[in-house]
Design a protein around this motif. Structure first.
Motif, PDB file in Angstrom:
ATOM      1  N   PRO A   1      52.192  37.615 -93.904  1.00 42.38           N
ATOM      2  CA  PRO A   1      53.439  38.378 -93.794  1.00 42.38           C
ATOM      3  C   PRO A   1      53.561  38.998 -92.403  1.00 42.38           C
ATOM      4  O   PRO A   1      52.550  39.168 -91.721  1.00 42.38           O
ATOM      5  N   PRO A   2      54.774  39.339 -91.980  1.00 39.48           N
ATOM      6  CA  PRO A   2      54.930  39.936 -90.660  1.00 39.48           C
ATOM      7  C   PRO A   2      54.330  41.334 -90.588  1.00 39.48           C
ATOM      8  O   PRO A   2      54.376  42.078 -91.557  1.00 39.48           O
ATOM      9  N   ALA A   3      53.756  41.669 -89.434  1.00 39.03           N
ATOM     10  CA  ALA A   3      53.113  42.973 -89.261  1.00 39.03           C
ATOM     11  C   ALA A   3      53.697  43.747 -88.083  1.00 39.03           C
ATOM     12  O   ALA A   3      53.299  44.880 -87.837  1.00 39.03           O
ATOM     13  N   VAL A   4      54.593  43.137 -87.370  1.00 40.63           N
ATOM     14  CA  VAL A   4      55.205  43.794 -86.216  1.00 40.63           C
ATOM     15  C   VAL A   4      56.386  42.936 -85.776  1.00 40.63           C
ATOM     16  O   VAL A   4      56.437  41.741 -86.078  1.00 40.63           O
ATOM     17  N   GLY A   5      57.328  43.552 -85.093  1.00 50.44           N
ATOM     18  CA  GLY A   5      58.429  42.763 -84.565  1.00 50.44           C
ATOM     19  C   GLY A   5      59.782  43.369 -84.877  1.00 50.44           C
ATOM     20  O   GLY A   5      59.878  44.463 -85.442  1.00 50.44           O
ATOM     21  N   PRO A   6      60.845  42.662 -84.507  1.00 49.68           N
ATOM     22  CA  PRO A   6      62.190  43.152 -84.804  1.00 49.68           C
ATOM     23  C   PRO A   6      62.408  43.242 -86.314  1.00 49.68           C
ATOM     24  O   PRO A   6      61.710  42.576 -87.080  1.00 49.68           O
ATOM     25  N   HIS A   7      63.345  44.103 -86.704  1.00 43.63           N
ATOM     26  CA  HIS A   7      63.515  44.344 -88.137  1.00 43.63           C
ATOM     27  C   HIS A   7      64.917  44.850 -88.431  1.00 43.63           C
ATOM     28  O   HIS A   7      65.669  45.209 -87.518  1.00 43.63           O
TER      29      HIS A   7
END
Lengths: 215, 281
Positions: B144-150
């Motif tokens: 799963p994503p752990a950082v980044g745009p959101h």
């Protein structure tokens, strides 16, 4: 064996032996003493600040969570409440308690402690764990009550908020008293005492509003 | 010192008295086993030990030898005593210093000590800035994503245990606020799911949801950090939470439970490009 020891003691040249040792041991004792002093200097700051399982740290962590729920409820009342007096009190609660969360989190940073504790909720307070019901600390609203408050409309928002907030504050005062009984750290005493006073005043104010709200 | 020295000296000196007797013991013990089995070796040694004991007791009469040992006895008695004291002091100092060192360890260092931790802060510093809000579905390069745009809206993260998948676009926003997002493969046994939920339920800056297509049974996310484990009993789960919950926040002081968050499940993020009624929080 004691016989021989005594024999040797008397046989030994009392002047020469002990004095030679005296100098060597004095030097070593001084060195050890300095080391111990150095270590004590290193340890002193961490001994002076509350530890990971201290009442102060437990209070800071648990009260932050307790406050977070008050802020959420008060924000709903501020946004959707129909009574201006309720909204004013709610606004004060949001501002004060979010600020206090920041203060308590800063304590933990200064004490070099994690925001996350390793003990159960309320374990820092005498008899505290017995006060936790369904994982909720004293006075806290259930998830269902929070959802209901979010879904409420009209004057039900004010009424529901007042009921939940008085209960919440009573629990908060109990926790503040709990830490006041355990600590003499000035910053903790000052904030806990202020919480106790302010929340009692807000309870009184909320009760006054409640009495005037019509069905 | 003058009072304790005779006692300490007397006690400490006795081993040296025994050691002088030990060649005799060895000789006595060594002589017998040559002819007898191992079983009798032990019994054969006993008379030897008894001999040294009696010779120790009978040290009084052998006074001529005693003066020779006087100097050595005087030396080693207090030295052994002080060495013992010194060792104890050094242990105390060492423990104290270690405690202070561990206590002063930053959360970054504690996180770095977690075996298997994935640190995107080092590998993808470009993603660390935060605040990159984006509508619609976002393609993440980690799962799963752990950082980044959101998404501009975050998922409520005051101990929320979601029993259906949620939109990563919301969850990553929660990570930015300092939350730890616990994800598990939908086939994780129920008892392990409950064990994870107990760590999350009711705790601020914690949320949990199943995650489809996870390559490991459990994956933990904090802003810029990830840890994948096989079992809910893995001790690193608590280490991860203790080190990174709130600490890893890119927006310290921002709440999980106050504001215009979502509590809905489903993997489609809320689209705020058109005005919609919020949660009212």
């Amino acid at each position: 064996m004691t016989e021989t020891a005594v024999a040797e003691e008397t046989a030994a040249p009392v002047a020469g032996g002990p004095r030679r040792f005296g100098t060597a041991w004095l030097a070593i004792a001084v060195a050890v003493g300095l080391l111990l002093g150095f270590a004590a200097g290193l340890l002193a700051p961490s001994l002076r600040t509350p530890g990971d399982t201290s009442p102060e740290a437990g209070f800071a962590r648990d009260m932050s969570l307790h406050h977070a729920q008050a802020v959420e409820m008060a924000m709903v009342a501020y946004q959707k409440g129909t009574d201006q007096r309720t909204r004013n009190i709610a606004y004060d609660i949001v501002m004060a308690q979010q600020n206090q969360i920041g203060t308590m989190q800063r304590w933990l940073e200064e004490w070099r402690l994690s925001p996350t504790g390793s003990q159960p909720r309320m374990a820092w307070m005498k008899g505290g764990e017995a006060l936790v019901q369904d994982g909720l600390m004293p006075g806290m609203a259930t998830p269902e009550e929070i959802t209901a408050l979010h879904q409420a409309t009209g004057q039900n928002v004010d009424k529901m908020f007042i009921t939940l907030m008085i209960k919440h504050h009573l629990g908060g005062i109990h926790m503040a008293e709990g830490v006041l009984a355990e600590t003499n750290r000035p910053e903790v005493v000052r904030l806990a005492q202020a919480m106790k006073n302010n929340q009692q005043n807000e309870i009184d104010a909320l009760r006054q509003v409640e009495a005037t709200l019509t069905v | 010192m003058s009072i304790s020295t005779p006692q300490g000296g007397g006690n400490r000196r006795s081993p040296s008295a025994v050691s002088t007797g030990s060649p005799a013991k060895k000789a006595a013990a060594g002589g017998k086993p040559g002819t007898k089995s191992a079983g009798t070796k032990a019994t054969g040694a006993k008379p030897g030990a008894a001999k040294t004991a009696t010779s120790g007791k009978g040290g009084g009469p052998r006074r001529p030898i005693a003066p020779v040992k006087v100097g050595q006895g005087r030396n080693w008695g207090p030295i052994a005593l002080f060495v013992a004291v010194g060792v104890v002091a050094a242990l105390i100092i060492g423990y104290g210093a270690y405690y202070v060192y561990k206590g002063s360890e930053s959360w970054e260092d504690r996180a770095a000590g977690i075996n298997g931790l994935i640190n995107y802060r080092e590998t993808r510093p470009d993603l660390m800035k935060g605040g990159q809000h984006q509508q619609g579905t976002i393609k993440y390069e980690m799962s799963p994503p752990a950082v980044g745009p959101h998404n501009p809206t975050w998922q409520r993260c005051l101990g929320n245990v979601y029993n259906a998948p949620i939109a990563s676009e919301h969850a990553v926003h929660s990570l930015e606020h300092g939350a730890v997002w616990v994800t598990y493969r939908p086939d994780l046994p129920a008892d392990q799911v409950e064990k994870l939920a107990a760590k999350v339920r009711g705790n601020d800056f914690m949320l949990m949801s199943p995650y489809e297509g996870l390559d490991k049974p459990i994956s933990l996310q904090a802003w810029g950090y990830q840890l994948k484990v096989d079992n809910a009993n893995d001790g690193r789960i608590d280490e991860f939470i203790k080190a990174l919950r709130q600490n890893a926040s890119a927006e310290p002081g921002v709440a999980c439970s106050t504001g215009d968050y979502v509590t809905a499940t489903g993997t489609t993020p809320r689209d705020m490009s058109q005005s919609q009624p919020g949660t009212g929080g």
